[in-house]
Design a protein around this motif. Structure first.
Motif, mmCIF file in Angstrom:
data_model
loop_
_atom_site.group_PDB
_atom_site.id
_atom_site.type_symbol
_atom_site.label_atom_id
_atom_site.label_comp_id
_atom_site.label_asym_id
_atom_site.label_seq_id
_atom_site.Cartn_x
_atom_site.Cartn_y
_atom_site.Cartn_z
ATOM 1 N N ALA A 132 0.574 -1.445 -0.178
ATOM 2 C CA ALA A 132 0.403 -0.207 0.169
ATOM 3 C C ALA A 132 0.357 0.791 -0.049
ATOM 4 N N GLY A 133 0.499 2.201 -0.681
ATOM 5 C CA GLY A 133 1.511 3.378 -0.363
ATOM 6 C C GLY A 133 2.089 3.789 -1.486
ATOM 7 N N LEU A 134 3.292 4.246 -0.759
ATOM 8 C CA LEU A 134 4.275 3.990 -1.203
ATOM 9 C C LEU A 134 4.677 2.823 -2.150
ATOM 10 N N GLN A 135 5.180 1.504 -0.585
ATOM 11 C CA GLN A 135 5.340 0.324 -1.304
ATOM 12 C C GLN A 135 5.036 0.035 -2.460
ATOM 13 N N ARG A 136 3.750 0.142 -3.529
ATOM 14 C CA ARG A 136 3.155 -0.156 -3.867
ATOM 15 C C ARG A 136 3.260 0.363 -5.041
ATOM 16 N N GLU A 137 3.476 1.814 -4.603
ATOM 17 C CA GLU A 137 4.098 2.789 -5.861
ATOM 18 C C GLU A 137 5.609 1.926 -6.309
ATOM 19 N N ALA A 138 6.457 2.189 -5.267
ATOM 20 C CA ALA A 138 7.831 1.364 -5.695
ATOM 21 C C ALA A 138 8.220 0.011 -6.262
ATOM 22 N N LEU A 139 7.242 -1.163 -5.607
ATOM 23 C CA LEU A 139 6.478 -2.289 -6.576
ATOM 24 C C LEU A 139 6.535 -1.944 -8.278
ATOM 25 N N PHE A 140 5.543 -0.892 -8.532
ATOM 26 C CA PHE A 140 4.798 -0.528 -9.711
ATOM 27 C C PHE A 140 6.317 0.121 -10.326
ATOM 28 N N SER A 141 7.139 0.372 -9.874
ATOM 29 C CA SER A 141 8.836 0.780 -10.426
ATOM 30 C C SER A 141 9.585 0.205 -10.688
ATOM 31 N N ILE A 142 9.767 -0.468 -9.476
ATOM 32 C CA ILE A 142 10.323 -2.621 -10.305
ATOM 33 C C ILE A 142 9.754 -3.087 -11.233
ATOM 34 N N ALA A 143 8.502 -2.805 -11.921
ATOM 35 C CA ALA A 143 7.649 -3.302 -12.897
ATOM 36 C C ALA A 143 8.093 -2.503 -13.858
ATOM 37 N N LEU A 144 8.154 -1.018 -14.149
ATOM 38 C CA LEU A 144 8.701 -1.061 -15.256
ATOM 39 C C LEU A 144 10.349 -0.611 -15.616
ATOM 40 N N VAL A 145 10.982 -0.514 -14.383
ATOM 41 C CA VAL A 145 13.085 -1.045 -14.605
ATOM 42 C C VAL A 145 13.021 -2.452 -15.688
ATOM 43 N N LEU A 146 11.952 -3.074 -15.025
ATOM 44 C CA LEU A 146 11.983 -4.913 -15.249
ATOM 45 C C LEU A 146 11.494 -4.781 -17.024
ATOM 46 N N PHE A 147 10.168 -4.192 -17.186
ATOM 47 C CA PHE A 147 10.483 -4.017 -18.881
ATOM 48 C C PHE A 147 11.086 -2.548 -19.591
ATOM 49 N N LEU A 148 11.519 -2.052 -18.977
ATOM 50 C CA LEU A 148 12.624 -1.037 -19.480
ATOM 51 C C LEU A 148 13.919 -2.134 -20.149
ATOM 52 N N PHE A 149 13.841 -2.730 -19.182
ATOM 53 C CA PHE A 149 15.353 -3.727 -19.008
ATOM 54 C C PHE A 149 15.857 -4.686 -19.841
ATOM 55 N N ILE A 150 14.253 -5.446 -20.288
ATOM 56 C CA ILE A 150 13.534 -6.713 -21.447
ATOM 57 C C ILE A 150 13.348 -5.655 -22.830
ATOM 58 N N MET A 151 13.388 -4.353 -22.344
ATOM 59 C CA MET A 151 13.012 -3.912 -23.798
ATOM 60 C C MET A 151 14.577 -3.966 -24.405
ATOM 61 N N LEU A 152 15.861 -3.371 -23.924
ATOM 62 C CA LEU A 152 16.945 -3.049 -24.513
ATOM 63 C C LEU A 152 17.420 -3.963 -24.554
ATOM 64 N N ILE A 153 17.449 -5.597 -24.008
ATOM 65 C CA ILE A 153 18.175 -6.417 -24.036
ATOM 66 C C ILE A 153 17.724 -7.335 -25.683
ATOM 67 N N ASN A 154 16.254 -7.362 -25.887
ATOM 68 C CA ASN A 154 15.722 -7.368 -27.360
ATOM 69 C C ASN A 154 15.908 -6.787 -28.237
#
Length: 298
Positions: A263-285
């Motif tokens: 909840a709160g900032l913790q939940r937002e930080a988890l979405f930020s991790i998902a964004l980093v993972l998404f960008l990571f995969i895009m960069l590799i591809n």
């Protein structure tokens, strides 16, 4: 009896059918692109607020993740390095095994053995991730603990081995299809010039199927980076800096393990991790596609 059908009418019907099929494929392609764009926009909107509050440097390069403590810390460097090391280790193990297996099945294996191995590979591809994790947790983790005499076998090493096994079906099946698609005339010409069978397979067939084999590697990388459940069950899921015999947490497992109660900032930080993972995969591809295009131009 004369054929009274008008050829112009038949051609018009064929053109109309092709136009309809083309329109259907175009719509499906646009839907796919639209889904990717929608996911991208959603992750950006959901992930940027936490990064702006925490700070990009503290978020990406912080070494401590303590999202539920009194003074929370949201550093994801351990998750990033663990994902890089885990994926790299799985690729180093899985790609050579999958590649040589595909070459053997395509060029050397007897028909009965090839059929049996292909069936086994297809079965591996259909096994759910949780089953891989369960087998790893019950068999692999205790084996690592006993062999290396360490307190707990749930570690980065266990995750690497499980990921290597999980990416094998994708690499073998796609590489095998690419190798079987190489025209037989290429091999006949090489053999006629005096090359041996093995030289022909690795110096003619494999380079001709290079794009398909590279696609297999890309699929393997995507499977290794995106896996969560099996990795969570064998890696220990502790937010430590990566070490081969230590419990670790990947980017994917960081999101999966805390999202249900966040909840709160913790939940937002988890979405930020998902964004980093998404960008990571895009960069590799993007990097792999760039390398493939450069090789084709050469």
């Amino acid at each position: 009896m004369k054929n009274t059908k008008n050829p112009l009418t038949q051609n018009k019907k064929i053109i109309d059918a092709e136009g309809i099929i083309h329109a259907i494929f175009l719509i499906l392609g646009l839907i796919t692109v639209g889904c990717v764009l929608l996911i991208t926009v959603y992750l950006v909107i959901s992930g940027l607020p936490a990064i702006s509050k925490i700070g990009l440097k503290n978020f990406l390069f912080g070494k401590v993740w303590a999202s539920t403590s009194r003074n929370p810390s949201y550093g994801i460097l351990p998750f990033i390095l663990t994902s890089v090391y885990g994926t790299g280790g799985a690729i180093l193990i899985g790609v050579p095994i999958g590649f040589f297996t595909a070459v053997y099945l395509a060029k050397l294996a007897p028909k009965k053995l090839k059929s049996a191995v292909e069936s086994a590979v297809s079965l591996l591809a259909g096994i759910p991730s949780v089953v891989y994790g369960l087998v790893g947790m019950l068999v692999l983790v205790p084996a690592i603990r006993k062999i290396f005499n360490i307190p707990d076998g749930a570690s980065l090493l266990a995750a690497i081995i499980v990921l290597a096994v999980m990416i094998l079906p994708s690499i073998i099946k796609v590489s095998l299809t690419a190798l079987e698609a190489v025209p037989k005339e290429y091999e006949d010409a090489s053999l006629a010039l005096g090359a041996t069978d093995i030289e022909t397979y690795f110096k003619v067939s494999v380079p001709a199927a290079k794009s398909g084999i590279a696609a297999a590697v890309v699929l393997g990388v995507g499977r290794a980076i995106g896996e969560a459940m099996a990795v969570m069950m064998v890696s220990g899921n502790a937010p430590n800096m990566p070490s081969i015999f230590e419990s670790v947490r990947f980017l994917t497992t960081a999101v999966a393990s805390e999202m249900s109660y966040s909840a709160g900032l913790q939940r937002e930080a988890l979405f930020s991790i998902a964004l980093v993972l998404f960008l990571f995969i895009m960069l590799i591809n993007a990097a792999l596609n760039f390398l493939l295009k450069r090789d084709k131009e050469k």
